[in-house]
Design an enzyme around this catalytic site. Structure first.
Site, PDB file in Angstrom:
ATOM      1  N   ASP A 117      23.946 -82.531  60.396  1.00  0.00           N
ATOM      2  CA  ASP A 117      22.877 -83.482  60.046  1.00  0.00           C
ATOM      3  C   ASP A 117      23.198 -84.910  60.476  1.00  0.00           C
ATOM      4  O   ASP A 117      23.735 -85.708  59.703  1.00  0.00           O
ATOM      5  CB  ASP A 117      22.635 -83.428  58.539  1.00  0.00           C
ATOM      6  N   ASP A 122      24.043 -71.754  58.565  1.00  0.00           N
ATOM      7  CA  ASP A 122      24.074 -73.100  57.992  1.00  0.00           C
ATOM      8  C   ASP A 122      24.812 -73.063  56.655  1.00  0.00           C
ATOM      9  O   ASP A 122      25.068 -71.992  56.100  1.00  0.00           O
ATOM     10  CB  ASP A 122      22.618 -73.568  57.809  1.00  0.00           C
ATOM     11  N   GLU A 170      30.119 -74.351  54.842  1.00  0.00           N
ATOM     12  CA  GLU A 170      31.392 -75.105  54.652  1.00  0.00           C
ATOM     13  C   GLU A 170      32.273 -74.459  53.582  1.00  0.00           C
ATOM     14  O   GLU A 170      33.485 -74.566  53.720  1.00  0.00           O
ATOM     15  CB  GLU A 170      31.091 -76.564  54.282  1.00  0.00           C
TER      16      GLU A 170
HETATM   17  C1  GLC Z   1      20.888 -78.357  56.433  1.00  0.00           C
HETATM   18  C2  GLC Z   1      20.946 -78.158  57.943  1.00  0.00           C
HETATM   19  C3  GLC Z   1      19.625 -78.545  58.557  1.00  0.00           C
HETATM   20  C4  GLC Z   1      18.516 -77.722  57.919  1.00  0.00           C
HETATM   21  C5  GLC Z   1      18.522 -77.907  56.404  1.00  0.00           C
HETATM   22  C6  GLC Z   1      17.508 -77.037  55.706  1.00  0.00           C
HETATM   23  O1  GLC Z   1      20.786 -79.680  56.122  1.00  0.00           O
HETATM   24  O2  GLC Z   1      21.996 -78.867  58.512  1.00  0.00           O
HETATM   25  O3  GLC Z   1      19.643 -78.344  59.944  1.00  0.00           O
HETATM   26  O4  GLC Z   1      17.289 -78.083  58.435  1.00  0.00           O
HETATM   27  O5  GLC Z   1      19.799 -77.627  55.902  1.00  0.00           O
HETATM   28  O6  GLC Z   1      17.762 -75.708  55.941  1.00  0.00           O
END
Ligand code: GLC
Length: 767
Positions: free
Chosen positions: A480, A406, A409
């Protein structure tokens, strides 16, 4: 970029070196169907992170000169290069396929600069950036184009008239159709015209810009801030062949472990061991099949990567092992940023060894993410990738079976990362400006390679950010989204577009991530998600819980019904994944991929195919009691009613809450499993085959579903044939010992149970 007159063309093998008055260029005929156009503004040869092995297929080329240019011919194409490095491509029989635009760019600025500033002051998003770019490509619009692909973009399936940017972006606001860039950048699209189809991959990882006839209907525009002019055109007989061409260079998704095709339950967060156990118990108690549970950031000690919060998770290994006994695989999130903290070994090791990105003065670059002030691993360095991969290996040793990457980017909470942050790039330092879009891929490479060193199992690696070519290392999810109806609907075109861009193993958070879900929305989303390649329910911390049992019995029943259907369809889906590994063709397909010559499907993105044989037409709006369904040519069986409909027209189908209309194409075979609580719960000795129509054949793949043994031949490949009421099985490849003992045939509404012996001899399905 004024090249001037073409002065000479030297053909060496399959490469034509071109000399113009004001510069040089190159055309490579990669295969009889694939053409590369190159001008080295930055490097003298390709500088690609997407095409890691530059392949060439032996191709015979004929060249001839004509007034104003040269023509290079393969058996299928005639590529004309003219003055000004204008490139036009014709089919062998002389049809124009794609031409460079001859005029200058022209567009009307909508308002003046001062007005834009005023609008920005009110909070409108306005673009003040210069529309001219260092690298520019203009292609003439013939008038009948539809454009598909572009990876992770919202909006309609056909991108004609749209404008996009490729710059990996984390923006948790609802991703509506006007958003120009999301987490992933895939500068590839397919142009479909009345009598031709081709793909174009702009192999430039800087920030790039695409205007598909918005600024001027006479052309479409491709621009880049820097890098080379380097693009590939993939021609072919149809969209599938074009996509296969693209994937033959950039790679395909690996066959995932079979369990990964099951249902996944997630939440930010199941923040303690007891929560994880409770969720697992609830799923089993309610008979909701599920294969994976997720650990979001709260499993870490104050969000420090590669740590465990031992108060909430006192015995992680034991928890993971216990869950495994119940059939749950545990997947953990892995963010790249490393908290700056003395005494934290990951940070100290990274700082000592120079593993982090540096600012322009050579100091470690810091920004903020979940853990506070943090440094960013420089994955452009092999030593960093090895280090990271080894750390990840330790996670796998603890029993984790999947990694979700995650915030790659990379995300920053305290302003954007400056473009001059320095990447080591294995000793040839470069800037964030160049490497931004590649950060996810390089992290993916680290994680994929680390996986192979630590485990013999097939990887299950998910990413949020990436660039073209990432499919070799990881699958993805769409980030998200929100629990709003429009995002339910958008997800169909978004996932189909990913599939048309070589990244078919993806899915959107079922139920929606941000905002509060409702029962009806969850029911509809689970119905749709059951056909996503990646089927995960996930939601954000500040929102209402949205597991299937949170909204009463009716919603629970609907969710359970579709999750169970997913498990019944597992062998069909698995076959499609196997096909995707070999060809790049996606599992979830827009109708246009199967029926590209039917003009009525070109804009359809509220229905889709699952492989060649199943079509889903989900209810995508609140309170929807009926919906129109377009049935392409042929005949279709309504899966639920077992009635037949004639294709080539629309039908009106009722959509009560428990129904996602589903159709089976005539002359199909669909393999099915019995429902299991998780993959491998029961050993499957009998395969069910749903057979429609009079004549069908199907190739089925079977193996242990777990490791790489299939690559050494440990798999079975069956050919199922049904013709003149006779069903027959032949084993085309027999390398896996557990062949099916028997078959259950569902032939046009009748059921037959037959042994393997009968099936192999040929069985007559008498009425
Ligand atoms: C980001 C991710 C999401 C995750 C969050 C906390 O927003 O896209 O899926 O739950 O981070 O880790």
């Amino acid at each position: 970029m004024k090249f001037g007159k073409l002065k000479s063309c030297r053909l060496r093998g399959q490469i034509a070196a071109l000399e113009f008055e004001n510069g040089e260029g190159k055309i490579e005929l990669i295969s009889p169907w694939i053409v590369n156009v190159f001008c080295g503004f930055e490097t003298s040869n390709h500088h690609s992170y997407s095409i890691e092995e530059h392949r060439m297929w032996n191709t015979e080329i004929r060249a001839r000169e004509f007034d104003g240019g040269v023509e290079l011919c393969t058996d299928h194409l005639r590529v004309q290069v003219c003055d000004g490095f204008k490139v036009d491509v014709y089919s062998a029989d002389g049809r124009l396929l794609c031409a460079d635009y001859r005029g200058e760019r022209s567009y009307e600025p909508t308002v003046n600069h001062a007005d834009l500033i005023l609008a920005a002051q009110e909070g409108h998003e306005v673009s003040l950036v210069d529309k001219n770019h260092k690298i520019e490509i203009l292609k003439a619009m013939q008038g009948d184009e539809c454009f598909y692909g572009f990876g992770d973009k919202t909006g309609s399936l056909n991108k004609r008239g749209c404008e996009y940017e490729m710059w990996n972006t984390n923006n948790p606001a609802p991703q509506m159709e006007n958003v120009k860039s999301l987490y992933k950048s895939v500068p590839f699209f397919i142009t479909l015209r009345e009598d031709c189809v081709f793909g174009l991959f702009f192999d430039n990882h800087y920030k790039t810009y695409f205007d598909m006839g918005k600024e001027n209907a006479s052309y479409y525009y491709i621009g880049a801030d820097d890098g080379n002019l380097d693009y590939y055109m993939f021609f072919g007989e149809n969209m599938s062949q074009v996509l296969e061409g693209y994937c033959s260079l950039t790679g395909t998704h690996e066959l995932p472990p079979l369990w990964a095709l099951g249902y996944h339950q997630s939440r930010w967060s199941y923040e303690s061991e007891s929560r994880m156990r409770e969720t697992a118990a609830r799923l089993r108690m309610l008979g909701i099949p599920c294969d994976a549970l997720y650990l979001d950031i709260d499993f870490m000690e104050r969000f420090k990567v590669f740590t465990w919060d031992r108060e909430k998770f006192p015995q992680p290994e034991k928890m993971i092992a216990d869950l495994k006994k119940q059939g749950f695989k545990t997947v953990a999130i892995l963010d790249p940023a490393v908290k700056k903290e003395e005494g934290y070994p990951v940070y100290e090791e990274g700082a000592e060894n120079g593993y982090f990105l540096k600012d322009k003065n050579g100091e470690i670059y810091y920004n903020k993410v979940w853990a506070g002030v943090s440094a960013y691993p420089d994955f452009s360095k092999k030593s960093v990738r090895d280090w990271w991969g080894d750390r990840e290996g330790e996670m796998l040793d603890q029993g984790l079976e999947g990694i979700l990457m995650d915030m790659n980017e990379p995300s920053t909470f305290d302003g954007l990362m400056p473009l001059d942050v320095v990447f080591d790039n294995d000793g040839s330092p470069t800037s964030h400006k160049e490497m931004h879009n590649l950060y996810g891929n390089l992290m993916g490479k680290a994680v994929r390679e680390g996986w192979s060193r630590a485990s013999t199992k097939r990887p299950f690696i998910v990413t949020r950010a990436c660039f073209a070519g990432m499919q070799k290392y990881s699958m993805s999810w769409t980030g998200d989204n929100h629990s709003i109806w429009v995002m339910l609907r958008e997800s169909v075109a978004q996932i189909c577009s990913m599939g048309l861009s070589g990244m078919g193993f993806t899915g959107a958070d079922v139920g929606g991530y941000g905002s509060d879900c409702s029962g009806e929305l969850l029911a509809r989303w689970t119905q749709l998600g059951a056909f996503y390649p990646y089927f995960r329910n996930h939601s954000s911390r500040p929102t209402r819980f949205q597991e299937p049992w949170r909204f009463g019995e009716e919603v629970l029943d609907v969710c359970r019904k579709y999750i169970r259907l997913r498990y019944r369809l597992l062998p069909y889906l698995y076959d499609l994944f196997w096909q995707m590994e070999r060809t790049g063709l996606p599992v979830m397909r827009p109708l246009v991929l199967e029926y590209e010559r039917d003009p009525r499907v070109r804009e359809i993105s509220d229905q889709f195919m699952i492989g060649p044989s199943l079509m889903a037409a989900p209810a995508l709006a609140k309170g929807m009691e009926y919906r129109a369904v377009y049935l392409p040519e042929g005949r279709w069986m309504d899966y639920w009613k077992e009635t037949w409909e004639k294709g080539g027209e629309y039908v009106l189908r009722e959509t009560p809450l428990d129904c996602c209309p589903l159709y089976v194409r005539e002359n199909s075979i669909i393999p099915m499993y019995p429902v299991q609580n998780y993959v491998g719960e029961t050993e499957i000795r009998e395969l069910t085959l749903l057979i429609t129509g009079r004549e069908a054949s199907y190739i089925h793949f079977q193996d242990n579903g777990e490791d790489m043994a299939y690559r050494k031949g440990e798999y079975n490949e069956y050919l199922f044939e049904y013709r003149d009421r006779v069903f027959q099985v032949s084993l085309r490849h027999g390398g896996y010992e557990r062949v099916y003992d028997s078959y259950r045939l569902l032939v046009n509404g009748k059921e037959y149970k037959i042994s393997r012996r009968l099936a192999e001899a040929g069985f007559a399905c008498m009425p």
